[in-house]
Design a protein around this motif. Structure first.
Motif, PDB file in Angstrom:
ATOM      1  N   SER A   1     110.139  16.833  42.031  1.00 16.86           N
ATOM      2  CA  SER A   1     109.109  17.703  41.484  1.00 16.86           C
ATOM      3  C   SER A   1     109.374  19.126  41.972  1.00 16.86           C
ATOM      4  O   SER A   1     110.203  19.352  42.861  1.00 16.86           O
ATOM      5  N   THR A   2     108.673  20.077  41.425  1.00 14.53           N
ATOM      6  CA  THR A   2     108.862  21.480  41.796  1.00 14.53           C
ATOM      7  C   THR A   2     108.585  21.699  43.276  1.00 14.53           C
ATOM      8  O   THR A   2     109.343  22.385  43.963  1.00 14.53           O
ATOM      9  N   GLU A   3     107.504  21.098  43.778  1.00 16.28           N
ATOM     10  CA  GLU A   3     107.152  21.253  45.187  1.00 16.28           C
ATOM     11  C   GLU A   3     108.204  20.624  46.095  1.00 16.28           C
ATOM     12  O   GLU A   3     108.579  21.192  47.122  1.00 16.28           O
ATOM     13  N   GLU A   4     108.682  19.434  45.718  1.00  7.63           N
ATOM     14  CA  GLU A   4     109.709  18.766  46.518  1.00  7.63           C
ATOM     15  C   GLU A   4     111.005  19.561  46.510  1.00  7.63           C
ATOM     16  O   GLU A   4     111.677  19.678  47.544  1.00  7.63           O
ATOM     17  N   LEU A   5     111.354  20.116  45.360  1.00  8.99           N
ATOM     18  CA  LEU A   5     112.565  20.919  45.246  1.00  8.99           C
ATOM     19  C   LEU A   5     112.472  22.157  46.131  1.00  8.99           C
ATOM     20  O   LEU A   5     113.412  22.485  46.860  1.00  8.99           O
ATOM     21  N   ASP A   6     111.338  22.827  46.084  1.00  7.47           N
ATOM     22  CA  ASP A   6     111.139  24.007  46.936  1.00  7.47           C
ATOM     23  C   ASP A   6     111.249  23.646  48.412  1.00  7.47           C
ATOM     24  O   ASP A   6     111.852  24.373  49.198  1.00  7.47           O
ATOM     25  N   GLN A   7     110.677  22.503  48.793  1.00  2.42           N
ATOM     26  CA  GLN A   7     110.730  22.071  50.192  1.00  2.42           C
ATOM     27  C   GLN A   7     112.169  21.746  50.608  1.00  2.42           C
ATOM     28  O   GLN A   7     112.604  22.114  51.700  1.00  2.42           O
ATOM     29  N   LYS A   8     112.915  21.070  49.746  1.00  2.00           N
ATOM     30  CA  LYS A   8     114.321  20.753  50.051  1.00  2.00           C
ATOM     31  C   LYS A   8     115.134  22.032  50.236  1.00  2.00           C
ATOM     32  O   LYS A   8     115.949  22.126  51.155  1.00  2.00           O
ATOM     33  N   LEU A   9     114.910  23.007  49.365  1.00  2.00           N
ATOM     34  CA  LEU A   9     115.639  24.267  49.476  1.00  2.00           C
ATOM     35  C   LEU A   9     115.260  25.004  50.761  1.00  2.00           C
ATOM     36  O   LEU A   9     116.124  25.566  51.436  1.00  2.00           O
ATOM     37  N   ARG A  10     113.986  24.995  51.092  1.00  2.00           N
ATOM     38  CA  ARG A  10     113.528  25.629  52.327  1.00  2.00           C
ATOM     39  C   ARG A  10     114.176  24.967  53.548  1.00  2.00           C
ATOM     40  O   ARG A  10     114.658  25.641  54.462  1.00  2.00           O
ATOM     41  N   ASP A  11     114.217  23.627  53.544  1.00  5.12           N
ATOM     42  CA  ASP A  11     114.821  22.889  54.651  1.00  5.12           C
ATOM     43  C   ASP A  11     116.317  23.179  54.756  1.00  5.12           C
ATOM     44  O   ASP A  11     116.849  23.357  55.858  1.00  5.12           O
ATOM     45  N   ALA A  12     116.993  23.221  53.606  1.00  6.12           N
ATOM     46  CA  ALA A  12     118.434  23.492  53.605  1.00  6.12           C
ATOM     47  C   ALA A  12     118.719  24.903  54.115  1.00  6.12           C
ATOM     48  O   ALA A  12     119.658  25.114  54.894  1.00  6.12           O
ATOM     49  N   ARG A  13     117.913  25.871  53.708  1.00  6.15           N
ATOM     50  CA  ARG A  13     118.099  27.248  54.192  1.00  6.15           C
ATOM     51  C   ARG A  13     117.864  27.341  55.696  1.00  6.15           C
ATOM     52  O   ARG A  13     118.579  28.044  56.408  1.00  6.15           O
ATOM     53  N   ASP A  14     116.850  26.628  56.168  1.00  8.02           N
ATOM     54  CA  ASP A  14     116.545  26.622  57.593  1.00  8.02           C
ATOM     55  C   ASP A  14     117.703  26.001  58.384  1.00  8.02           C
ATOM     56  O   ASP A  14     118.120  26.534  59.415  1.00  8.02           O
ATOM     57  N   GLU A  15     118.212  24.886  57.908  1.00  3.71           N
ATOM     58  CA  GLU A  15     119.336  24.237  58.574  1.00  3.71           C
ATOM     59  C   GLU A  15     120.574  25.127  58.559  1.00  3.71           C
ATOM     60  O   GLU A  15     121.302  25.218  59.552  1.00  3.71           O
ATOM     61  N   LEU A  16     120.816  25.808  57.442  1.00  2.00           N
ATOM     62  CA  LEU A  16     121.954  26.713  57.345  1.00  2.00           C
ATOM     63  C   LEU A  16     121.837  27.848  58.362  1.00  2.00           C
ATOM     64  O   LEU A  16     122.812  28.194  59.036  1.00  2.00           O
ATOM     65  N   LEU A  17     120.658  28.415  58.489  1.00  2.00           N
ATOM     66  CA  LEU A  17     120.438  29.474  59.462  1.00  2.00           C
ATOM     67  C   LEU A  17     120.725  28.987  60.880  1.00  2.00           C
ATOM     68  O   LEU A  17     121.417  29.654  61.656  1.00  2.00           O
ATOM     69  N   LYS A  18     120.216  27.800  61.209  1.00  2.00           N
ATOM     70  CA  LYS A  18     120.444  27.243  62.538  1.00  2.00           C
ATOM     71  C   LYS A  18     121.927  26.987  62.792  1.00  2.00           C
ATOM     72  O   LYS A  18     122.432  27.262  63.886  1.00  2.00           O
ATOM     73  N   LEU A  19     122.622  26.480  61.779  1.00  9.35           N
ATOM     74  CA  LEU A  19     124.058  26.235  61.938  1.00  9.35           C
ATOM     75  C   LEU A  19     124.827  27.536  62.128  1.00  9.35           C
ATOM     76  O   LEU A  19     125.744  27.604  62.952  1.00  9.35           O
ATOM     77  N   LYS A  20     124.468  28.558  61.381  1.00 14.75           N
ATOM     78  CA  LYS A  20     125.147  29.845  61.524  1.00 14.75           C
ATOM     79  C   LYS A  20     124.911  30.440  62.911  1.00 14.75           C
ATOM     80  O   LYS A  20     125.832  31.000  63.510  1.00 14.75           O
ATOM     81  N   LEU A  21     123.690  30.319  63.406  1.00 17.44           N
ATOM     82  CA  LEU A  21     123.400  30.815  64.754  1.00 17.44           C
ATOM     83  C   LEU A  21     124.188  30.038  65.799  1.00 17.44           C
ATOM     84  O   LEU A  21     124.747  30.622  66.722  1.00 17.44           O
TER      85      LEU A  21
END
Length: 73
Positions: free
Chosen positions: A10-30
């Motif tokens: 769903s739209t909400e689930e998709l937004d949450q997945k993208l938010r989680d992926a961006r957060d994980e990417l930021l942590k990995l880059k740091l």
């Protein structure tokens, strides 16, 4: 996740997945800037996953806009 899996969300689930992926990417880059990563290819996979998710999100928004335009006389 592939595009098919993103389209099933769903739209909400998709937004949450993208938010989680961006957060994980930021942590990995740091973490990569401080020390060596166990799996540096994970950064690339996350970037691609985000790109596919954003593409599916845009398709969904465009389809909703087009269906709204068809209903108006």
């Amino acid at each position: 996740m592939d595009a098919k899996a993103f389209r099933e969300l769903s739209t909400e689930e998709l937004d949450q997945k993208l938010r989680d992926a961006r957060d994980e990417l930021l942590k990995l880059k740091l973490r990569a800037s401080v020390s060596q990563l166990e799996n540096p290819a994970r950064i690339r996979r996350l970037r691609r996953e985000i790109a596919v998710g954003e593409t599916v999100r845009r398709e969904s928004l465009r389809n909703q806009a087009m269906s709204g335009m068809e209903r108006t006389p």
